[in-house]
Design an enzyme around this catalytic site. Structure first.
Site, PDB file in Angstrom:
ATOM      1  N   SER A  95       9.879  41.422 -33.426  1.00  0.00           N
ATOM      2  CA  SER A  95       8.779  42.020 -34.338  1.00  0.00           C
ATOM      3  C   SER A  95       8.666  43.336 -34.081  1.00  0.00           C
ATOM      4  O   SER A  95       9.465  44.246 -34.212  1.00  0.00           O
ATOM      5  CB  SER A  95       7.510  41.104 -34.259  1.00  0.00           C
ATOM      6  OG  SER A  95       6.801  41.292 -35.206  1.00  0.00           O
ATOM      7  N   ASP A 120      11.385  33.688 -42.388  1.00  0.00           N
ATOM      8  CA  ASP A 120      10.522  34.451 -41.751  1.00  0.00           C
ATOM      9  C   ASP A 120      10.421  35.745 -42.543  1.00  0.00           C
ATOM     10  O   ASP A 120      11.001  36.714 -42.488  1.00  0.00           O
ATOM     11  CB  ASP A 120      10.981  34.730 -40.321  1.00  0.00           C
ATOM     12  CG  ASP A 120      10.244  35.860 -39.676  1.00  0.00           C
ATOM     13  OD1 ASP A 120       8.953  35.862 -39.925  1.00  0.00           O
ATOM     14  OD2 ASP A 120      10.798  36.417 -38.677  1.00  0.00           O
ATOM     15  N   HIS A 131       9.070  32.954 -36.845  1.00  0.00           N
ATOM     16  CA  HIS A 131       9.121  34.433 -36.398  1.00  0.00           C
ATOM     17  C   HIS A 131       9.247  34.449 -34.951  1.00  0.00           C
ATOM     18  O   HIS A 131       8.400  34.184 -34.129  1.00  0.00           O
ATOM     19  CB  HIS A 131       7.906  35.156 -36.889  1.00  0.00           C
ATOM     20  CG  HIS A 131       7.667  36.547 -36.702  1.00  0.00           C
ATOM     21  ND1 HIS A 131       8.550  37.636 -37.272  1.00  0.00           N
ATOM     22  CD2 HIS A 131       6.907  37.370 -35.885  1.00  0.00           C
ATOM     23  CE1 HIS A 131       8.447  38.691 -36.668  1.00  0.00           C
ATOM     24  NE2 HIS A 131       7.316  38.558 -36.017  1.00  0.00           N
TER      25      HIS A 131
END
Length: 621
Positions: free
Chosen positions: A155, A303, A330
């Site tokens: 991320s 995701d 995620h």
């Protein structure tokens, strides 16, 4: 297209037949230090080395730059008998795994976060970009460093890893960005130009809690009970440095207010002057392609836009040599294939992912020139078939586009529509929703939950649907579907959300993928996109914005997010259209109830182009 595995065991098999000998080291030693930057800011760093490392032993380093506390400090008495990583068994063995295989690991709180001093003004700001170069300088000066550095992260951390390549530091050889959004505007914050309010608001509050050294509510009541806050560095016994850092963080930017001030991606923020284009990794395309680092992108069909990010990177950058697209939430901890109802992958899955990461870093940090430097490999997971595939090109060999037309009786057909009128009216239902655990809710992993779309049969009653006849053979859809809608509306703007679904013989409806477009951004640009994209290119810039004229027929053409899904013989393909996703996106328009009309005739032939591989003969799987 080659099958990696025909065992049909979802995610429990490795991506290839890669076997490794047991690691050389057992256990780790950890130290926390401050690394001083050019302007006096001090970055808190966790150093994790293999235990019993000989004094003359040198090894490559894996760097992670995080916005989410590099390490936690437990409250007493839990700190007397627990280690913080024990609170998360999924990651408990992650650092020992790589240390065991001969890697030093450095985890750094980026400036303005965790125990680091300074101010975090906005995501991936210029100061943090410059910090990364100095961190690498510090790493290669250490006695255990062999001068080779790799980076990885999930991320936000994945984008810091990707940007490390743009720094063009000669020591950086390989980066592995995972589940990240190199174009945060389209891939998470404003997909299709529609504001993802729920996620951005929650992420901003989550970050503020961390910046104030408070345990976020997403950690749950056990987290509140066990966790005191971020771990101070070892030398900060009186915690004065940590207190200084937390005071600095009081001046940090707020993600929600930053995003709410924007509509267009080239619109400068009124306070800080930056725009969404300034946050996109492709801003540094030239630097990345001229760097010494190769990359492996990692994402999921389920995701947000992370699979799209993997494919754009794979097709755009010469030095992006590998890509992996699975069916996870995620972060990759939980299975998210809508065709596999188990809530978690088998235990070996984490180790399978770690081994693939290890193979990549070993190839480019240890074996070096013995590995073909620019050979493209993309591993992708086919949902429904529940198996891995390998391709060296995208789209994979054998994929062709078929045009399916909207037709009377809410049907979907391969037949070209006749002349004359044909249309369906849809008063927008602002209660329509894809639920609380959809692809756009990227906090699910923090809450130990995966992406989940329950049977969409009831949800589809609030949408405008077009459904095909039962399939006469298995069809694999792999790539970006592209939808063309000829619409009229009673409003000058609106959100148009299109879902691709699978209806089984019993009438149960499975979500596959989706795409969306705000009507204001509908104009297709003739400019060259900054990265390779599928379908029409929308800039989302101010100069290309145009409201629609009420009751005038307008074409909206846009790509859905990519997928790889096997739809079985006897099932039906469905396209469902909505004007809102309640609980996720901002409402457009803010008031009123627009009525949209979708036309389907020879002149205004609303349709969807599906990238398919038709499978004749014996069914797969």
């Amino acid at each position: 297209m080659a099958n990696i595995s025909n065992t049909n065991k979802p995610h429990s098999v490795l991506f290839g037949k890669y076997q490794r000998q047991p690691g050389r080291y057992a256990g780790t030693v950890t130290e926390s230090v401050y690394i001083s930057m050019r302007d006096g800011v001090e970055l808190a760093a966790e150093i994790v080395l293999p235990k019993d490392l000989p004094n003359d032993q040198k090894m490559p380093t894996l760097l992670t730059q995080t916005r989410y506390w590099r390490a936690m400090e437990l409250r007493r008495p839990f700190s007397w008998f627990l280690q913080p990583e024990m609170l998360n068994p999924d990651f408990r063995d992650f650092l020992p795994f790589f240390a065991n295989h001969g890697y030093a690991q450095i985890i750094v709180d980026v400036r303005g976060t965790g125990a680091s001093t300074g101010i975090w003004e906005y995501p991936w700001d210029e100061n943090s970009f410059k910090d990364a170069y100095e961190i690498v300088d510090w790493i290669i000066s250490q006695p255990w460093s062999n001068g080779a550095v790799g980076a990885h992260g999930i991320s936000y951390l994945g984008t810091t890893a990707e940007l490390l390549a743009a720094c063009k530091h000669p020591a950086v050889k390989a980066v592995l960005p995972m589940f990240n959004h190199p174009d945060a505007y389209t891939q998470i914050a404003f997909p299709g130009g529609i504001f993802n309010y729920r996620f951005v608001e929650t992420w901003g509050r989550f970050d503020r809690d961390l910046d104030n050294n408070q345990t976020p509510r997403e950690f749950g009541w056990l987290g509140k009970l066990f966790v005191r806050g971020v771990k101070p560095v070892d030398a900060d016994q009186d915690r004065q440095k940590l207190a200084h850092a937390v005071r600095d963080h009081g001046q940090n930017g707020d993600s929600l207010s930053l995003a709410q001030a924007l509509t267009f991606r080239d619109e400068p923020h009124p306070d800080i002057g930056i725009c969404a284009n300034d946050l996109a990794v492709h801003k540094y395309r030239e630097e990345i392609e001229n760097s010494n680092a190769v990359s492996c992108g990692w994402g999921s069909w389920m995701d947000a836009g992370t699979a799209d990010a993997v494919l754009q990177r794979f097709q755009t950058y010469r030095n992006n040599v590998r890509g992996v697209i699975g069916a996870w939430e995620h972060g990759g901890r939980f299975n998210a294939s809508p065709y596999d109802r188990t809530t978690r992958p088998p235990v070996p899955d984490s180790y399978g992912q770690w081994r693939e990461m290890l193979r990549f870093f070993d190839d480019y940090l240890k074996r070096g020139e013995t590995v073909p430097r620019f050979m493209k490999e993309l591993y992708y997971y086919v949902m429904g078939a529940e198996e891995w595939r390998l391709t060296h090109q995208w789209p994979p060999e054998g994929i062709t586009y078929e045009r399916w037309y909207f037709a009377g009786g809410n049907s979907l057909t391969l037949a070209i529509p006749p002349e004359g009128s044909g249309e369906e009216k849809y008063p927008v239902d602002f209660e329509a929703s894809t639920g609380v655990l959809n692809r756009w809710w990227e906090m699910g992993g923090v809450e130990n939950k995966t992406v989940s779309y329950p049977d969409r049969k009831s949800a589809d009653k609030k949408l405008l649907t077009f459904t095909g006849a039962p399939l006469q053979e298995d069809i694999e859809i792999t790539g970006h579907p592209i939808v063309s809608l000829y619409i009229t509306s009673t409003s000058t703007d609106g959100a148009f959300l299109v879902y691709l679904e699978d209806v089984d013989p019993q009438g149960s409806v499975t979500y596959i993928t989706e795409g969306q477009l705000r009507a204001l951004h509908r104009n297709v640009s003739e400019q060259k996109a900054p990265v390779v994209t599928a379908g029409p290119y929308h800039t989302y810039c101010q100069a290309d914005a145009e409201e629609i004229v009420p009751e005038k027929t307008t074409e909206l053409i846009f790509s859905l997010l990519p997928t790889s899904t096997l739809i079985r013989k006897g099932h039906r393909i469905r396209i469902a259209i909505a004007g809102h996703d309640a609980g996720t996106f901002a409402r457009i328009p803010a008031t009123g109830q627009p009525v949209i009309t979708v036309a389907y005739n020879r002149t205004y032939a609303s349709s969807i182009d599906l990238p398919v591989l038709r499978i004749t003969g014996e069914k797969t799987g």
